[in-house]
Design a protein around this motif. Structure first.
Motif, PDB file in Angstrom:
ATOM      1  N   ALA A  96      33.637 -15.315   8.218  1.00 52.68           N
ATOM      2  CA  ALA A  96      33.293 -15.137   9.638  1.00 52.68           C
ATOM      3  C   ALA A  96      31.788 -15.243   9.845  1.00 52.68           C
ATOM      4  CB  ALA A  96      33.808 -13.791  10.144  1.00 52.68           C
ATOM      5  N   LEU A  97      31.009 -14.673   8.939  1.00 50.76           N
ATOM      6  CA  LEU A  97      29.551 -14.760   9.053  1.00 50.76           C
ATOM      7  C   LEU A  97      29.067 -16.193   8.882  1.00 50.76           C
ATOM      8  CD1 LEU A  97      28.582 -11.527   7.098  1.00 50.76           C
ATOM      9  CD2 LEU A  97      28.422 -11.894   9.572  1.00 50.76           C
ATOM     10  N   LEU A  98      29.690 -16.938   7.976  1.00 50.35           N
ATOM     11  CA  LEU A  98      29.325 -18.346   7.799  1.00 50.35           C
ATOM     12  C   LEU A  98      29.679 -19.157   9.036  1.00 50.35           C
ATOM     13  CD1 LEU A  98      28.218 -20.639   6.098  1.00 50.35           C
ATOM     14  CD2 LEU A  98      30.437 -20.795   4.962  1.00 50.35           C
ATOM     15  N   ILE A  99      30.873 -18.929   9.566  1.00 52.79           N
ATOM     16  CA  ILE A  99      31.300 -19.616  10.792  1.00 52.79           C
ATOM     17  C   ILE A  99      30.314 -19.326  11.924  1.00 52.79           C
ATOM     18  CG2 ILE A  99      33.055 -19.569  12.627  1.00 52.79           C
ATOM     19  CD1 ILE A  99      35.131 -19.183  10.288  1.00 52.79           C
ATOM     20  N   LEU A 100      29.985 -18.061  12.104  1.00 48.30           N
ATOM     21  CA  LEU A 100      29.040 -17.682  13.153  1.00 48.30           C
ATOM     22  C   LEU A 100      27.696 -18.370  12.957  1.00 48.30           C
ATOM     23  CD1 LEU A 100      28.288 -15.950  15.606  1.00 48.30           C
ATOM     24  CD2 LEU A 100      27.659 -14.144  13.989  1.00 48.30           C
ATOM     25  N   CYS A 112      27.911 -30.922  26.620  1.00 50.00           N
ATOM     26  CA  CYS A 112      28.701 -31.607  25.592  1.00 50.00           C
ATOM     27  C   CYS A 112      29.720 -30.645  24.982  1.00 50.00           C
ATOM     28  CB  CYS A 112      27.793 -32.154  24.506  1.00 50.00           C
ATOM     29  SG  CYS A 112      28.719 -32.930  23.166  1.00 50.00           S
ATOM     30  N   ARG A 113      30.972 -31.063  24.972  1.00 55.41           N
ATOM     31  CA  ARG A 113      32.041 -30.275  24.355  1.00 55.41           C
ATOM     32  C   ARG A 113      32.449 -30.967  23.049  1.00 55.41           C
ATOM     33  NH1 ARG A 113      36.189 -28.789  29.206  1.00 55.41           N
ATOM     34  NH2 ARG A 113      34.623 -28.172  30.733  1.00 55.41           N
ATOM     35  N   PRO A 114      32.056 -30.403  21.929  1.00 58.69           N
ATOM     36  CA  PRO A 114      32.364 -31.062  20.664  1.00 58.69           C
ATOM     37  C   PRO A 114      33.860 -31.049  20.353  1.00 58.69           C
ATOM     38  CG  PRO A 114      31.440 -28.906  20.257  1.00 58.69           C
ATOM     39  CD  PRO A 114      31.339 -29.148  21.737  1.00 58.69           C
ATOM     40  N   ARG A 115      34.277 -32.063  19.647  1.00 63.65           N
ATOM     41  CA  ARG A 115      35.661 -32.144  19.182  1.00 63.65           C
ATOM     42  C   ARG A 115      35.781 -31.270  17.933  1.00 63.65           C
ATOM     43  NH1 ARG A 115      37.768 -37.596  16.875  1.00 63.65           N
ATOM     44  NH2 ARG A 115      39.133 -36.610  15.375  1.00 63.65           N
ATOM     45  N   LEU A 116      36.725 -30.354  17.924  1.00 60.90           N
ATOM     46  CA  LEU A 116      36.892 -29.454  16.788  1.00 60.90           C
ATOM     47  C   LEU A 116      37.965 -29.937  15.834  1.00 60.90           C
ATOM     48  CD1 LEU A 116      36.704 -25.983  18.578  1.00 60.90           C
ATOM     49  CD2 LEU A 116      34.873 -27.226  17.420  1.00 60.90           C
ATOM     50  N   TYR A 117      39.143 -30.191  16.358  1.00 62.26           N
ATOM     51  CA  TYR A 117      40.257 -30.582  15.501  1.00 62.26           C
ATOM     52  C   TYR A 117      40.159 -32.065  15.179  1.00 62.26           C
ATOM     53  CZ  TYR A 117      42.021 -25.971  16.399  1.00 62.26           C
ATOM     54  OH  TYR A 117      42.135 -24.610  16.457  1.00 62.26           O
ATOM     55  N   GLY A 118      40.463 -32.406  13.944  1.00 63.32           N
ATOM     56  CA  GLY A 118      40.336 -33.783  13.494  1.00 63.32           C
ATOM     57  C   GLY A 118      38.937 -34.111  13.020  1.00 63.32           C
ATOM     58  N   THR A 119      38.075 -33.085  12.941  1.00 65.59           N
ATOM     59  CA  THR A 119      36.718 -33.268  12.443  1.00 65.59           C
ATOM     60  C   THR A 119      36.791 -33.589  10.956  1.00 65.59           C
ATOM     61  OG1 THR A 119      35.916 -31.638  14.025  1.00 65.59           O
ATOM     62  CG2 THR A 119      34.448 -32.179  12.205  1.00 65.59           C
ATOM     63  N   ALA A 120      36.091 -34.632  10.544  1.00 66.82           N
ATOM     64  CA  ALA A 120      36.102 -35.027   9.136  1.00 66.82           C
ATOM     65  C   ALA A 120      35.507 -33.930   8.269  1.00 66.82           C
ATOM     66  CB  ALA A 120      35.314 -36.316   8.953  1.00 66.82           C
ATOM     67  N   VAL A 121      36.082 -33.742   7.090  1.00 73.03           N
ATOM     68  CA  VAL A 121      35.596 -32.751   6.142  1.00 73.03           C
ATOM     69  C   VAL A 121      35.081 -33.482   4.917  1.00 73.03           C
ATOM     70  CG1 VAL A 121      36.241 -30.782   4.710  1.00 73.03           C
ATOM     71  CG2 VAL A 121      37.261 -31.044   6.964  1.00 73.03           C
ATOM     72  N   GLY A 122      33.928 -33.091   4.455  1.00 73.23           N
ATOM     73  CA  GLY A 122      33.349 -33.700   3.257  1.00 73.23           C
ATOM     74  C   GLY A 122      31.851 -33.633   3.303  1.00 73.23           C
ATOM     75  N   PRO A 123      31.202 -34.116   2.259  1.00 73.10           N
ATOM     76  CA  PRO A 123      29.734 -34.071   2.208  1.00 73.10           C
ATOM     77  C   PRO A 123      29.115 -34.789   3.405  1.00 73.10           C
ATOM     78  CG  PRO A 123      30.643 -34.715   0.084  1.00 73.10           C
ATOM     79  CD  PRO A 123      31.784 -34.706   1.063  1.00 73.10           C
ATOM     80  N   GLY A 124      28.155 -34.128   4.032  1.00 71.23           N
ATOM     81  CA  GLY A 124      27.421 -34.748   5.132  1.00 71.23           C
ATOM     82  C   GLY A 124      28.164 -34.792   6.450  1.00 71.23           C
ATOM     83  N   GLY A 175      28.785 -32.165   8.464  1.00 76.94           N
ATOM     84  CA  GLY A 175      28.229 -31.240   9.429  1.00 76.94           C
ATOM     85  C   GLY A 175      28.911 -29.900   9.503  1.00 76.94           C
ATOM     86  N   GLY A 176      28.272 -29.045  10.315  1.00 80.65           N
ATOM     87  CA  GLY A 176      28.679 -27.662  10.432  1.00 80.65           C
ATOM     88  C   GLY A 176      30.040 -27.440  11.063  1.00 80.65           C
ATOM     89  N   LEU A 177      30.425 -28.269  12.043  1.00 80.67           N
ATOM     90  CA  LEU A 177      31.722 -28.051  12.683  1.00 80.67           C
ATOM     91  C   LEU A 177      32.869 -28.313  11.720  1.00 80.67           C
ATOM     92  CD1 LEU A 177      31.359 -29.285  16.350  1.00 80.67           C
ATOM     93  CD2 LEU A 177      31.573 -26.964  15.496  1.00 80.67           C
TER      94      LEU A 177
END
Length: 141
Positions: free
Chosen positions: A49-53, A92-104, A106-108
């Motif tokens: 939770a602290l990392l997410i915040l 701007c409303r960022p897209r949360l779901y379907g966000t790519a996971v991997g190196p580089g 980003g935070g979302l």
């Protein structure tokens, strides 16, 4: 905000300048709240939770500060749920779901990987005037 989140018995709201020091202050406040609410820093959800915040506040500082000199963090908890939100006045409303996971990627991507891995949910809620938004993350306890 949903009725379920409004009904959470523990709540704290913090408004900070949109600058890098906000990340540390938001995390320190979260740590204090978790302890005060009896969740504690050793709870399995505390570190994620602290990392997410931290990631959400960092994103707001990096991407919204030009249009939003302040950001607001909402902390809320109940018997079985912890909710965190970061609000700024950037449209701007960022897209949360379907966000790519991997190196580089980003935070979302990190936020979503942790949130979903813990069985939580995330949502972007726009302000009524369309000029701001809140990102809410809810985690089961």
């Amino acid at each position: 905000m949903s009725t379920q989140l409004q009904a959470l018995p523990y709540r704290h709201v913090l408004t900070l300048p949109s600058e890098p020091a906000a990340v540390r202050l938001a995390r320190e406040t979260a740590e204090q709240a978790l302890v005060e609410w009896g969740i504690g820093l050793r709870h399995p959800v505390a570190d994620p939770a602290l990392l997410i915040l931290g990631e959400l506040v960092t994103n707001s500082v990096r991407h919204a500060a030009d249009l939003s000199p302040q950001l607001t963090v909402v902390y809320a908890a109940g018997e079985d749920c912890l909710a965190l939100a970061v609000h700024d006045r950037h449209p701007c409303r960022p897209r949360l779901y379907g966000t790519a996971v991997g190196p580089g990627t980003g935070g979302l991507a990190t936020v979503m990987e942790l949130t979903l891995g813990l069985g939580g949910t995330a949502v972007v809620r726009g302000d009524a005037d369309g000029k701001g938004k809140s990102i809410w993350v809810t985690l089961p306890l």
